[in-house]
Design a protein around this motif. Structure first.
Motif, PDB file in Angstrom:
ATOM      1  N   MET A   1     100.264  15.108  14.964  1.00 47.20           N
ATOM      2  CA  MET A   1      99.378  14.984  13.863  1.00 47.20           C
ATOM      3  C   MET A   1      98.149  14.621  14.049  1.00 47.20           C
ATOM      4  N   GLN A   2      97.109  15.041  13.330  1.00 45.50           N
ATOM      5  CA  GLN A   2      95.655  14.525  13.280  1.00 45.50           C
ATOM      6  C   GLN A   2      95.290  14.446  11.958  1.00 45.50           C
ATOM      7  N   THR A   3      94.431  13.676  11.482  1.00 48.95           N
ATOM      8  CA  THR A   3      93.861  13.262  10.155  1.00 48.95           C
ATOM      9  C   THR A   3      92.373  13.290  10.148  1.00 48.95           C
ATOM     10  N   GLU A   4      91.908  13.869   9.012  1.00 47.37           N
ATOM     11  CA  GLU A   4      90.434  13.781   8.644  1.00 47.37           C
ATOM     12  C   GLU A   4      90.397  13.494   7.221  1.00 47.37           C
ATOM     13  N   THR A   5      89.056  13.187   6.704  1.00 48.77           N
ATOM     14  CA  THR A   5      88.680  13.371   5.468  1.00 48.77           C
ATOM     15  C   THR A   5      87.496  14.223   5.212  1.00 48.77           C
ATOM     16  N   VAL A   6      87.790  15.251   4.473  1.00 46.36           N
ATOM     17  CA  VAL A   6      86.560  16.042   4.219  1.00 46.36           C
ATOM     18  C   VAL A   6      85.946  16.093   2.945  1.00 46.36           C
ATOM     19  N   THR A   7      84.922  16.355   2.712  1.00 49.55           N
ATOM     20  CA  THR A   7      84.373  16.433   1.199  1.00 49.55           C
ATOM     21  C   THR A   7      84.389  18.027   0.705  1.00 49.55           C
ATOM     22  N   LEU A   8      85.075  17.822  -0.584  1.00 44.18           N
ATOM     23  CA  LEU A   8      85.189  19.025  -1.281  1.00 44.18           C
ATOM     24  C   LEU A   8      84.814  18.982  -2.766  1.00 44.18           C
ATOM     25  N   ASN A   9      83.718  19.861  -3.142  1.00 42.57           N
ATOM     26  CA  ASN A   9      83.085  19.711  -4.444  1.00 42.57           C
ATOM     27  C   ASN A   9      82.770  18.349  -4.851  1.00 42.57           C
ATOM     28  N   GLY A  10      82.077  17.757  -3.496  1.00 48.04           N
ATOM     29  CA  GLY A  10      81.437  16.417  -3.890  1.00 48.04           C
ATOM     30  C   GLY A  10      82.351  15.209  -3.636  1.00 48.04           C
TER      31      GLY A  10
ATOM     32  N   LEU B   1      93.159  15.038   4.771  1.00 50.07           N
ATOM     33  CA  LEU B   1      93.949  15.995   5.224  1.00 50.07           C
ATOM     34  C   LEU B   1      94.745  15.527   6.518  1.00 50.07           C
ATOM     35  N   ARG B   2      95.859  15.979   6.686  1.00 51.63           N
ATOM     36  CA  ARG B   2      96.759  15.765   7.911  1.00 51.63           C
ATOM     37  C   ARG B   2      96.840  17.462   8.415  1.00 51.63           C
ATOM     38  N   ARG B   3      96.932  17.505   9.769  1.00 51.08           N
ATOM     39  CA  ARG B   3      96.999  18.785  10.537  1.00 51.08           C
ATOM     40  C   ARG B   3      98.066  18.540  11.657  1.00 51.08           C
ATOM     41  N   TRP B   4      98.825  19.577  11.867  1.00 48.80           N
ATOM     42  CA  TRP B   4      99.580  20.000  12.844  1.00 48.80           C
ATOM     43  C   TRP B   4      99.323  21.148  13.466  1.00 48.80           C
ATOM     44  N   GLY B   5      99.619  21.311  14.968  1.00 48.62           N
ATOM     45  CA  GLY B   5      99.413  22.641  15.589  1.00 48.62           C
ATOM     46  C   GLY B   5      97.679  22.788  16.043  1.00 48.62           C
ATOM     47  N   ASP B   6      97.682  24.029  17.063  1.00 44.88           N
ATOM     48  CA  ASP B   6      96.603  24.275  17.621  1.00 44.88           C
ATOM     49  C   ASP B   6      95.797  24.950  16.321  1.00 44.88           C
ATOM     50  N   PRO B   7      94.565  24.376  16.369  1.00 43.61           N
ATOM     51  CA  PRO B   7      93.487  24.988  15.371  1.00 43.61           C
ATOM     52  C   PRO B   7      93.240  26.412  15.444  1.00 43.61           C
ATOM     53  N   ALA B   8      93.590  27.097  16.724  1.00 39.22           N
ATOM     54  CA  ALA B   8      93.228  28.393  16.882  1.00 39.22           C
ATOM     55  C   ALA B   8      94.166  29.196  16.002  1.00 39.22           C
ATOM     56  N   LEU B   9      95.523  28.769  15.782  1.00 43.69           N
ATOM     57  CA  LEU B   9      96.461  29.444  15.109  1.00 43.69           C
ATOM     58  C   LEU B   9      96.383  30.010  13.799  1.00 43.69           C
ATOM     59  N   PRO B  10      96.881  30.675  13.434  1.00 42.03           N
ATOM     60  CA  PRO B  10      96.648  31.020  11.822  1.00 42.03           C
ATOM     61  C   PRO B  10      96.848  30.014  10.802  1.00 42.03           C
TER      62      PRO B  10
ATOM     63  N   ARG C   1     103.423  28.319  15.426  1.00 39.21           N
ATOM     64  CA  ARG C   1     102.921  29.669  14.811  1.00 39.21           C
ATOM     65  C   ARG C   1     101.924  29.651  13.975  1.00 39.21           C
ATOM     66  N   PHE C   2     101.517  28.318  13.440  1.00 41.26           N
ATOM     67  CA  PHE C   2     100.666  28.044  12.400  1.00 41.26           C
ATOM     68  C   PHE C   2      99.889  26.687  12.654  1.00 41.26           C
ATOM     69  N   HIS C   3      98.581  26.757  12.450  1.00 42.68           N
ATOM     70  CA  HIS C   3      97.765  25.439  12.331  1.00 42.68           C
ATOM     71  C   HIS C   3      98.097  24.858  10.697  1.00 42.68           C
ATOM     72  N   CYS C   4      99.142  23.911  10.742  1.00 39.22           N
ATOM     73  CA  CYS C   4      99.357  23.612   9.448  1.00 39.22           C
ATOM     74  C   CYS C   4      98.596  22.583   8.681  1.00 39.22           C
ATOM     75  N   ILE C   5      97.954  22.552   7.735  1.00 37.92           N
ATOM     76  CA  ILE C   5      97.123  21.686   6.985  1.00 37.92           C
ATOM     77  C   ILE C   5      97.656  21.199   5.820  1.00 37.92           C
ATOM     78  N   ALA C   6      97.718  19.915   5.596  1.00 38.77           N
ATOM     79  CA  ALA C   6      98.215  19.145   4.356  1.00 38.77           C
ATOM     80  C   ALA C   6      97.499  18.168   3.778  1.00 38.77           C
ATOM     81  N   PRO C   7      96.779  18.469   2.870  1.00 37.53           N
ATOM     82  CA  PRO C   7      95.929  17.698   1.898  1.00 37.53           C
ATOM     83  C   PRO C   7      96.984  16.816   1.197  1.00 37.53           C
ATOM     84  N   ASP C   8      96.291  15.636   0.847  1.00 35.41           N
ATOM     85  CA  ASP C   8      96.736  14.609  -0.236  1.00 35.41           C
ATOM     86  C   ASP C   8      95.888  15.261  -1.301  1.00 35.41           C
ATOM     87  N   GLN C   9      96.780  15.783  -2.303  1.00 34.21           N
ATOM     88  CA  GLN C   9      95.907  16.441  -3.452  1.00 34.21           C
ATOM     89  C   GLN C   9      95.375  15.400  -4.530  1.00 34.21           C
TER      90      GLN C   9
END
Length: 297
Positions: free
Chosen positions: A1-10, A15-24, A49-57
């Motif tokens: 698992m990898q994590t990052e913080t992104v800016t959405l609508n300011g 986010l948490r991510r699992w899997g190859d970023p090239a996957l669907p 099979r997927f690049h899983c992306i799970a945000p804290d909403q």
């Protein structure tokens, strides 16, 4: 698992991510009272099979948690995740929603259909069948009386008192939680304890327009819903834990009227927390239903 913080609508979203970023892409939307880390049981079974992306909403975990009720209207919650799909830049994507995350997932599929290729819901509800069940005054109305308690002004303080004792009781008694170990509960408490988070989490209930009838007293004066706008046009999979005590089967009756391409799968022996209780079975149901897009050019 990898994590990052992104800016959405300011605003910042974790986010948490699992899997190859090239996957669907598979966008995974948690419900109450969880956070993006709740997908750690299921995501590893899908990451080949997927690049899983799970945000804290919004209002949860390490993401933005504005004060007040208005910021938690469903339209804002959907706009957050629409912005995330645009930020990823590889839409349309497959969306998976559980519990309140299902409300956002349905909103994405209904109101931004160009962003969603397939919709998977795990023990979550479409707003029309759910509102009808809530208004009927029957079993679902009885099961959902906690919503009225969550909407009270003092709910954040009461549910946070004594190291979140009341919220833990809701977890363990109202919905079943054999999977909720002491170690995992400590992780949840750490997320709930972030400043303003419990108020934000409960803000989803306060901002919701859904009306809950008193048991035995059906509501007959509900406002009209824009039924023509509440259709899921993409293929839709509903995975259900039949022992759920919070969301009952009547809450999905008539879903076919709003999702013409609907597949239902039941996972015996599971309840509301099926993604924790039987992650291998949930993943298998999804992978059998979803086309394998890895071989596409």
């Amino acid at each position: 698992m990898q994590t990052e913080t992104v800016t959405l609508n300011g605003q910042p979203f974790f986010l948490r991510r699992w899997g190859d970023p090239a996957l669907p892409i598979l966008l995974m939307l948690h419900g109450f009272p969880e956070y993006g880390g709740a997908w750690a049981d299921l995501a590893p079974h899908l990451a080949h099979r997927f690049h899983c992306i799970a945000p804290d909403q919004r209002g949860y975990g390490q993401s933005w948690a504005p004060e007040g009720t208005a910021p938690y209207a469903t339209s804002h919650l959907v706009a957050d995740m629409a912005a995330l799909i645009d930020h990823i830049g590889r839409g349309p994507v497959t969306v998976l929603g559980h519990d309140w995350g299902a409300a956002v997932a349905y909103g994405l599929a209904m109101f931004t259909p160009d962003r969603v290729t397939r919709l998977v819901i795990a023990n979550g509800v479409h707003p029309v069948p759910f509102q009808r069940a809530l208004a009927a005054g029957g079993a679902q109305s009885r099961a959902s009386q906690y919503i009225l308690d969550f909407r009270k002004d003092d709910a954040p303080e009461r549910y946070a008192a004594d190291d979140f004792a009341l919220l833990e009781r809701f977890f363990r008694r109202a919905m079943g939680s054999d999977w909720l170990t002491d170690e995992r509960l400590a992780e949840y408490r750490a997320e709930w304890a972030r400043p303003g988070r419990l108020a934000g989490m409960l803000g989803w209930y306060r901002a919701s327009p859904l009306d809950v009838a008193e048991p035995g007293t059906p509501l007959t004066d509900l406002p009209a819903l824009p039924l023509d706008r509440l259709h899921v046009r993409c293929p839709h999979l509903l995975i259900w834990g039949p022992e759920d005590r919070a969301l009952l089967p009547e809450a999905t009756e008539g879903l076919e009227d709003f999702a013409a391409d609907l597949t239902r799968i039941t996972i015996p022996g599971t309840d509301h927390w099926l993604c924790h209780q039987a992650p291998e079975q949930v993943a298998a149901a999804m992978l059998d239903w979803l086309p394998d897009e890895r071989t596409r050019p």
